[in-house]
Structures are given as structure tokens and as C-alpha cells.
Design an enzyme around this catalytic site. Structure first.
Site, PDB file in Angstrom:
ATOM      1  N   LYS A 175      45.005  41.840  32.172  1.00  0.00           N
ATOM      2  CA  LYS A 175      45.439  41.778  33.892  1.00  0.00           C
ATOM      3  C   LYS A 175      46.690  42.325  33.940  1.00  0.00           C
ATOM      4  O   LYS A 175      47.554  43.361  34.087  1.00  0.00           O
ATOM      5  CB  LYS A 175      44.772  41.182  34.661  1.00  0.00           C
ATOM      6  CG  LYS A 175      43.572  40.353  34.772  1.00  0.00           C
ATOM      7  CD  LYS A 175      42.928  39.571  35.631  1.00  0.00           C
ATOM      8  CE  LYS A 175      41.873  39.072  35.472  1.00  0.00           C
ATOM      9  NZ  LYS A 175      40.854  38.062  35.994  1.00  0.00           N
TER      10      LYS A 175
ATOM     11  N   GLN B 122      42.543  32.676  38.835  1.00  0.00           N
ATOM     12  CA  GLN B 122      42.265  32.320  37.687  1.00  0.00           C
ATOM     13  C   GLN B 122      41.103  31.287  36.880  1.00  0.00           C
ATOM     14  O   GLN B 122      41.868  30.450  37.965  1.00  0.00           O
ATOM     15  CB  GLN B 122      43.071  32.327  36.363  1.00  0.00           C
ATOM     16  CG  GLN B 122      41.970  32.833  35.076  1.00  0.00           C
ATOM     17  CD  GLN B 122      41.717  34.153  35.367  1.00  0.00           C
ATOM     18  OE1 GLN B 122      41.874  35.445  35.639  1.00  0.00           O
ATOM     19  NE2 GLN B 122      40.588  34.289  34.628  1.00  0.00           N
TER      20      GLN B 122
ATOM     21  N   ASP C 175      40.846  39.454  44.721  1.00  0.00           N
ATOM     22  CA  ASP C 175      39.135  39.408  43.580  1.00  0.00           C
ATOM     23  C   ASP C 175      38.042  38.911  44.558  1.00  0.00           C
ATOM     24  O   ASP C 175      36.978  39.160  44.185  1.00  0.00           O
ATOM     25  CB  ASP C 175      38.900  38.282  42.782  1.00  0.00           C
ATOM     26  CG  ASP C 175      39.754  37.403  41.671  1.00  0.00           C
ATOM     27  OD1 ASP C 175      39.811  38.711  40.911  1.00  0.00           O
ATOM     28  OD2 ASP C 175      39.764  36.726  40.330  1.00  0.00           O
TER      29      ASP C 175
END
Ligand code: NAP
Length: 279
Positions: free
Chosen positions: A44, A88, A111
Site C-alpha cells: 500500500k 490494518q 477502507d
């Protein structure tokens, strides 16, 4: 039906938009030292950098407590240099994943997991949706798969893939069926699908005789095996289906591209007079 070329195009477009917007920041929080999570975070960050988005890498020890995690999220919410923020997962067991998701400012929630954003998706309103789900829809659009009136079957109901994919397909006027581990006759549901999206994590769960001739099949599954990455769909399904995304190289590359696109969308909102979220 590869995703790599489309993902490259989206990333190039993101880079162009990022250059237009000026300095953009994407912060990630990684708790502990799970090697797979560290690899994902690395990808990422590399992709963000390549697109001209500054990655901010927050690492917390595996035994960090909930208060400290929430404080770090609050600090990044308040930091004007941060446009996108993600935590995460999986998190270590002492931490409450849902509480962490809810602590992220919905306007920075790239997200798409904050209940505000998930709720807006459910209501059919513009929002920041999970990147993998957006990637599935982008692939279907790229290959001109007709969605309106189509019978779409989504196998898997996770919050990051199955549920948002089903909502996005519904927004596009598909007739959507959601399947999961308790579905009574999964094979019959799958055989009825014009559009079949599979996000389970069981290698080759879908074999040719479970697919309608000419159906569009999107394989989201990724399982690491001794022979490399394997999807949920047997590649032999390509002989029956009209369209099948490969693993690797299908949905996988799309996820990071759409995460970066979400970051640009979040930045546009924060910098402009637009009502949240950007439509
Ligand atoms: P998850 O949270 O583990 O959810 C799996 C879903 O599959 C659940 O809804 C489960 O049903 C359902 N399921 C399990 N066994 C089943 C069966 N025998 N028949 C029908 N449904 C079954 O998984 P996820 O996070 O959505 O990920 C799914 C797969 O996609 C994994 O392989 C993952 O690695 C991959 N993935 C890929 C990307 C990408 O970028 N390409 C991104 C995310 C995930 P219940 O709800 O009833 O338990």
C-alpha cells in the site's frame, strides 16, 4: 479478463489527480509484527508513493492497549496532513476491531468500514466503500458486463467484500442473492447466476458444472498454496463462463488501486466545499 491493466490505468489517473490536489497523506496503523500484514502495508505504501501520495507508517507494539490505539487514531483524525486513514486487520485479541473502525473519522475512512459509510452504502448514497468491492464493480464495468436486471449471486458475506459487493450490485439494479456457509443449496444458487462473485477463501469451490453457460464470474478468493496463489474458482470454469477473472492478476491488483482512489476522493471532500462524502 485481467485486472492489472485496469488497475494501472486507475493508478495513473489517481497520480494525475493527486498532483492536481497537492500534498496528500495516507496513514496506516499496523499493530504487531504479523508478516502478511506487514507485506500488505508495504504494498500500500509503495503504491501510494508511486501515485504521489505520502504514506505515513504508524507501527504499534503487539501488546498495545485499546486506549493507546484509540489515541493514535484520534491524533491522525486531527492531523490535517492526513487525508486517508486505515487500521490494518487482523488486530491482536486484546483489541476491539469494531471500536477501532468506529474511531476513524468517516471522512478519512478509506477502507469504508465505519458504520456511517457502511450505512450510507446500504442506503444507496454516495460514500467511501471498501476498495475490493469497488474493484469488483470496476472490473465488471471494464468488460461491459450488463448488471441491470441481471441475476447476481454473491458467495461470502464479509464486511469487506461480500456485503458491500451485494449493495453495489443492488445499486446497479441487479437482482441480488447473497450466499454463505449456511446456504441450503449453494450449487443451485450459483447455477442460476448471470453474474457470480465468489469471496470465500476455499480453493476451487466453484467448478464448471456449478456455473451457468455464459455467466460473468469474478473470483475474489486468494489462498496461498505450495503452488502459489489459488482462487475460489477452478480455472476450467473459463470453458463455461463468458467472463472469468484470473487469480492472481484479477481482483487482487484492483484493491490497492481503488484504495488510492478512495484517498483522492476523501482529499477532495476535505479540501472542497462538497457535502460529505464526495459523490
Ligand atoms: P471471510 O471474512 O472469511 O468470509 C468468508 C465468507 O465465505 C463468509 O461469509 C462465509 O460464510 C463464507 N463461506 C465459508 N465457507 C463457505 C462455503 N462452504 N460455502 C459458501 N460460503 C462459505 O473472508 P473475506 O475477508 O471476505 O475473504 C474471502 C476471500 O477473498 C479470501 O480468500 C480472501 O483472501 C480474499 N480477499 C481478496 C481480496 C483481494 O484484494 N483480492 C481482498 C479481500 C479478501 P459465513 O458468513 O456463514 O461464515
Amino acid at each position: 479478463m485481467a485486472g492489472r491493466a485496469l488497475a494501472e490505468r486507475i493508478r495513473a489517473e489517481v497520480a494525475r489527480e493527486a498532483a492536481e490536489l497537492g500534498r496528500l497523506g495516507l496513514a496506516t496503523i499496523l499493530v504487531g509484527d504479523d508478516p502478511a500484514s506487514a507485506v500488505y502495508i508495504g504494498h500500500k505504501h509503495a503504491a501510494a508513493e508511486q501515485a504521489g501520495i505520502e504514506p505515513v507508517d504508524v507501527r504499534l507494539p503487539v501488546d498495545v492497549d485499546q486506549d493507546e490505539l484509540l489515541e493514535r487514531i484520534a491524533a491522525l483524525n486531527a492531523d490535517d496532513a492526513i487525508d486517508g486513514l486505515l487500521v490494518q486487520t487482523p488486530l491482536p485479541p486484546q483489541l476491539d476491531e469494531a471500536a477501532a473502525q468506529e474511531a476513524v473519522d468517516p471522512a478519512k475512512d478509506v477502507d469504508g468500514l465505519h458504520p456511517t459509510n457502511a450505512g450510507r452504502l446500504y442506503l444507496g448514497r454516495p460514500t467511501l466503500a471498501p476498495a475490493t468491492a469497488l474493484g469488483v464493480l470496476a472490473l465488471l464495468d471494464e468488460y461491459d458486463v450488463a448488471l441491470e436486471g441481471a441475476r447476481a449471486v454473491v458467495v461470502g458475506r464479509s464486511e469487506i467484500v461480500g456485503r458491500p459487493v451485494a449493495q453495489l450490485l443492488l445499486q446497479r439494479n441487479a437482482t441480488v442473492t447473497m450466499c454463505h456457509s449456511k446456504t441450503a443449496d449453494l450449487a443451485a444458487e450459483m447455477r442460476a447466476a448471470d453474474v457470480l462473485v465468489v469471496a470465500v477463501g476455499i480453493p476451487h469451490l466453484v467448478i464448471p458444472d456449478k456455473v451457468k453457460a455464459g455467466a460473468a464470474v469474478v473470483d475474489v478468493g486468494i489462498t496461498r498454496t505450495a503452488d502459489g496463489l489459488v482462487g475460489d474458482v477452478d480455472p476450467a470454469v473459463a470453458e463455461v463462463a463468458g467472463f472469468l477473472t484470473p487469480v492472481p492478476g484479477g481482483v487482487g491488483p484492483m484493491t490497492i488501486a481503488l484504495l488510492l482512489q478512495n484517498t483522492v476522493r476523501a482529499a477532495r471532500y476535505r479540501r472542497g466545499p462538497l457535502a460529505f462524502p464526495v459523490g
